[in-house]
Design an enzyme around this catalytic site. Structure first.
Site, PDB file in Angstrom:
ATOM      1  N   GLY A  14       0.694  -1.231   0.101  1.00 38.74           N
ATOM      2  CA  GLY A  14      -0.034   0.038  -0.077  1.00 38.74           C
ATOM      3  C   GLY A  14       0.621   1.135   0.133  1.00 38.74           C
ATOM      4  O   GLY A  14       1.927   1.342  -0.259  1.00 38.74           O
ATOM      5  N   LEU A  62      -3.697  -5.482  -5.239  1.00 39.46           N
ATOM      6  CA  LEU A  62      -2.385  -4.521  -5.176  1.00 39.46           C
ATOM      7  C   LEU A  62      -1.191  -5.134  -4.442  1.00 39.46           C
ATOM      8  O   LEU A  62      -1.533  -5.788  -3.391  1.00 39.46           O
ATOM      9  CB  LEU A  62      -3.117  -3.190  -4.436  1.00 39.46           C
ATOM     10  CG  LEU A  62      -2.072  -2.210  -4.208  1.00 39.46           C
ATOM     11  CD1 LEU A  62      -1.848  -1.555  -5.616  1.00 39.46           C
ATOM     12  CD2 LEU A  62      -2.621  -1.296  -3.167  1.00 39.46           C
ATOM     13  N   ASP A  63      -0.131  -4.868  -5.126  1.00 32.40           N
ATOM     14  CA  ASP A  63       1.133  -5.247  -4.520  1.00 32.40           C
ATOM     15  C   ASP A  63       1.153  -6.789  -4.141  1.00 32.40           C
ATOM     16  O   ASP A  63       1.892  -7.262  -3.491  1.00 32.40           O
ATOM     17  CB  ASP A  63       1.459  -4.512  -3.236  1.00 32.40           C
ATOM     18  CG  ASP A  63       1.533  -3.077  -3.530  1.00 32.40           C
ATOM     19  OD1 ASP A  63       1.823  -2.814  -4.604  1.00 32.40           O
ATOM     20  OD2 ASP A  63       1.117  -2.268  -2.628  1.00 32.40           O
ATOM     21  N   ASP A  64       0.580  -7.676  -5.142  1.00 28.06           N
ATOM     22  CA  ASP A  64       0.451  -8.900  -4.695  1.00 28.06           C
ATOM     23  C   ASP A  64       0.843  -9.977  -6.069  1.00 28.06           C
ATOM     24  O   ASP A  64       0.830 -10.991  -5.877  1.00 28.06           O
ATOM     25  CB  ASP A  64      -0.938  -9.266  -4.304  1.00 28.06           C
ATOM     26  CG  ASP A  64      -1.124 -10.692  -3.711  1.00 28.06           C
ATOM     27  OD1 ASP A  64      -0.271 -11.062  -2.851  1.00 28.06           O
ATOM     28  OD2 ASP A  64      -2.050 -11.464  -4.014  1.00 28.06           O
TER      29      ASP A  64
END
Lengths: 284, 284, 284, 284
Positions: A201, A227-229
């Site tokens: 995040g 997100l960010d995964d």
């Protein structure tokens, strides 16, 4: 061999006896010359992965690529085949931060990448002159919560018009929607300024400073709808101490972000990255 | 596969078209299953290098190894073939410093090595009790300039009697003569406490401190007749500052020496290291 | 100076003009000789931190320490003062894994720590002989969910009887209760086998493997009532690839865990670690 | 404090009791506020080193700097005092390679340096347009063995005319003569593309490749009359394998050279580097 283009295949599928021999044999029998062949087995899940690069004997590399794909299917393998003669075209998405922007473009001009940049898209006008100074088309596409759908539609039109085959989010401070990712349907590489999965995040350097970690990191990954995964391509870290303020972390992090993103882009364009599930196999 | 022993071949020779296919094909046709195959080409000198590991189909692994060697010769390759079922026996040469000594033995007992230690030889008696506490024979062989020839002869007798196939110089503070190396005729791995080729010879930490370097290193290499000049297997460094005294360098260096030497020994015993000229190819 | 013991003060409190001069002046006027003085300012929160080490002029170091404490209070500083002549006694808590256990004890015997180990406590009997072989008392205190309270009470009795001033959880596979930490009331250093805050809780190497990270880490921190959330003393990472299985991560992680925990213990015993909030200032 | 300029003193001289207290006391009594004070003692040679940074109480920082210098002399210390309000002017010497050139200028424009670049001098015309695009004067000064003396005289005239206070050799492929260094009389920072003292002189990547090292390095140092022998400011390394050709080493080395040189320049301009003998103390 410098003058010859090569074919590069990335294969994966259920492991079985003889795969190495059969792939190498197919190429050899048709007069090809294998330059690199790298395999991996996931022993637990019994999956076979291979990157093989060869100089085809015949002039028609496209025909050889098609024939290899058909052959790989008979082995039960998923496959993609690229030719080193094709240099994919990419777009850089940026906001105001310019360090990854300059770094990637200077590396491209120094000949470090097996692909080209076609244009720059930004939600801010700040880097317009710099982009044009490098000879790159610059598109200012402002994004607000209200206008996001229209902005993404415009971005997609720009990408299609320019024949863009991959996108690099070079510190682009917007989240791309699931719809955008699906419609684009091509690889999108993001740089996240933390050692994922720590500090997902926003404001990861602030989070790292508050937690008091002794190393900060950066992570290049394929963007996915979560997100960010997405699958991680490359990560690195640098040591920090209590003496470093958040601003110091941001400054030190810029060097990390540049190196990690550039390495991921280089590997991606050399067809060294094979995605499966939410992980990558990187044949470096 | 855990229950099956494997064969591991290390090959190198003039590069030519089809080597990958022919090696893989030979194994496949005889019913073997390739677990790993890793190649390297020295583009400049046109040499082909390969490490291939497979589960032979037949029970007689020794016969398969012999047959493979004969086959490799027909390809113009130099080759050695090892069976994972054979655990080579090694000797540790030590002086007074005990950090690499304890580290290697504890790793061996933890199962990290594909080989075994048979005995410890030292020019000092200090580590006799510790060695015996680990269940290892300890031989005190004092060495002086005058007695060196006799001492080396005694060392060779001990090595032969114990069937030793490799020697590790675990901070052994004596130089082995060219005659010893020739008569032993097996790999001797040394750890030098600097980032070679910087700071060869004695007192490298003192030399590093005087030069004011910002990193100190350690280097594991095969011993040759030229001191500190043998093929490098592994190196690593650690950061130091003006605050570190020579004693601090020695302390920090101990950790480096342990890690670098242990990694080199592990790779050597897994048949991952191929020497050519004064360099190594490490298939890690 | 090697023969003189030193006093080491760790101070922190609201920043104000003249703190460096007043502390140095106090020591100088009483005839002391400052060997090291290291300061840090948290600019954002306006907190001053200092570690100062000096050779007191008078023989009565205890009196000088008391006087310094009283002086520091007049500056509005929280302070602790230690004498290098006091070597704190510690206990090792272990389970079955022995790598940190051997590593810490061998470093202690090599003189790397400014403190001593008094005993070993374990919920398993496996390391009893090894501990006693090193000359350390070994206490087998089994722990189950049902017996945990009684086990912790027994552990506290052992620690008190032995005069233990710090505990090291050297891969101790049990969580200490809030009550235990409060009753012990002394520092407890834990090694967690991940790069915190990533992969808290159990099986971090399995978690790391599943996420496909490209670096694995280890974190030494003071234990607090919130699991894996205490102030971080030291962290480090090592590179991994898709080729590494969970077992490989565990093996590579052992080296990380040893180095990171040993460094944290060394700094702690040299009074280099100042905790504030959930962070540390490490005067290295 | 951001609005206040600071004074930074670098001191060294024979160690004696009370130096920390006397320096801090002098500043405190005159109403100054110490922001940072970092000391080092060379225990063996009994030399005291200090970097102290403070906000002077009076407006006339130049007078305070003069007064501090006079005071330091009474302590037997060699001293230099700089004001953060003065931004030294530097010149970049380049040849054809442009990676350090772009990197340093982009960092300067990003505000990373406490100094400014005044001009670029090159023995080749290649970077003229790029330099001018950044708004920097570019001077093409060709150098041959026959014209070297005249070329250096012209370089010195350019440096003097521009008021240049430091020179950075950003992969400048010429050796500066002893006469040039003496006449310039100011710091000259060089980046050497090896881990000094290994691989001095020309073609270090070729030398590294031939020796088969497993890490390559870069070293930033002050230039002295002995080639590649000056006091080392910063060094770093990166891992390489047998797979890397000399061209790969050159490419990977570019990133090292950029990072190491930029770090050295940043420290130099923040007055963090104190030279003594052929070593540096870096107060980072």
């Amino acid at each position: 061999m410098a003058s010859s283009s090569t074919l590069i295949a990335l294969l994966h599928g259920p492991d079985r006896r003889g795969l190495v021999a059969r792939v190498a044999g197919w190429i050899f029998e048709r007069g090809g010359n294998i330059l690199h062949a790298d395999q991996h087995r996931d022993m637990e899940k019994e999956i076979f992965f291979q990157r093989v690069e060869w100089v085809p004997s015949q002039d028609d590399a496209a025909a050889e690529a098609r024939a290899f794909k058909a052959f790989a299917v008979t082995l039960g393998m998923a496959v993609c085949v690229a030719s080193s003669a094709n240099r994919p075209k990419g777009a850089l998405f940026v906001s105001r931060a310019d360090h990854c922007f300059h770094d990637l473009i200077l590396r491209w001009k120094a000949g470090e990448f097996a692909g080209d940049f076609a244009c720059v898209i930004s939600n801010h006008p700040d880097l317009a002159d710099a982009a044009r100074g490098y000879g790159l088309a610059f598109h200012h596409v402002p994004v607000t919560a209200r206008t996001k759908a229209a902005a993404e539609a415009r971005q997609l039109r720009i990408l299609r018009a320019a024949g863009v085959e991959f996108v690099i989010l070079a510190r682009y401070m917007q989240v791309l929607s699931a719809g955008f990712l699906k419609k684009f349907g091509r690889p999108v590489i993001n740089i996240h300024h933390s050692f994922l999965p720590a500090f997902t995040g926003g404001r990861p350097y602030q989070q790292a400073h508050e937690r008091g970690v002794k190393l900060i990191g950066a992570t290049a990954h394929y963007a996915t709808v979560v997100l960010d995964d997405g699958p991680i391509i490359q990560q690195d870290v640098v040591r920090v101490t209590h003496r470093h303020s958040v601003d110091d972390l941001i400054r030190k992090g810029r060097d990390l972000e540049k190196l990690v993103l550039a390495q991921a882009v280089r590997w991606h364009l050399e067809n060294r990255v094979l995605v499966y599930g939410k992980k990558t196999v990187v044949f470096d």
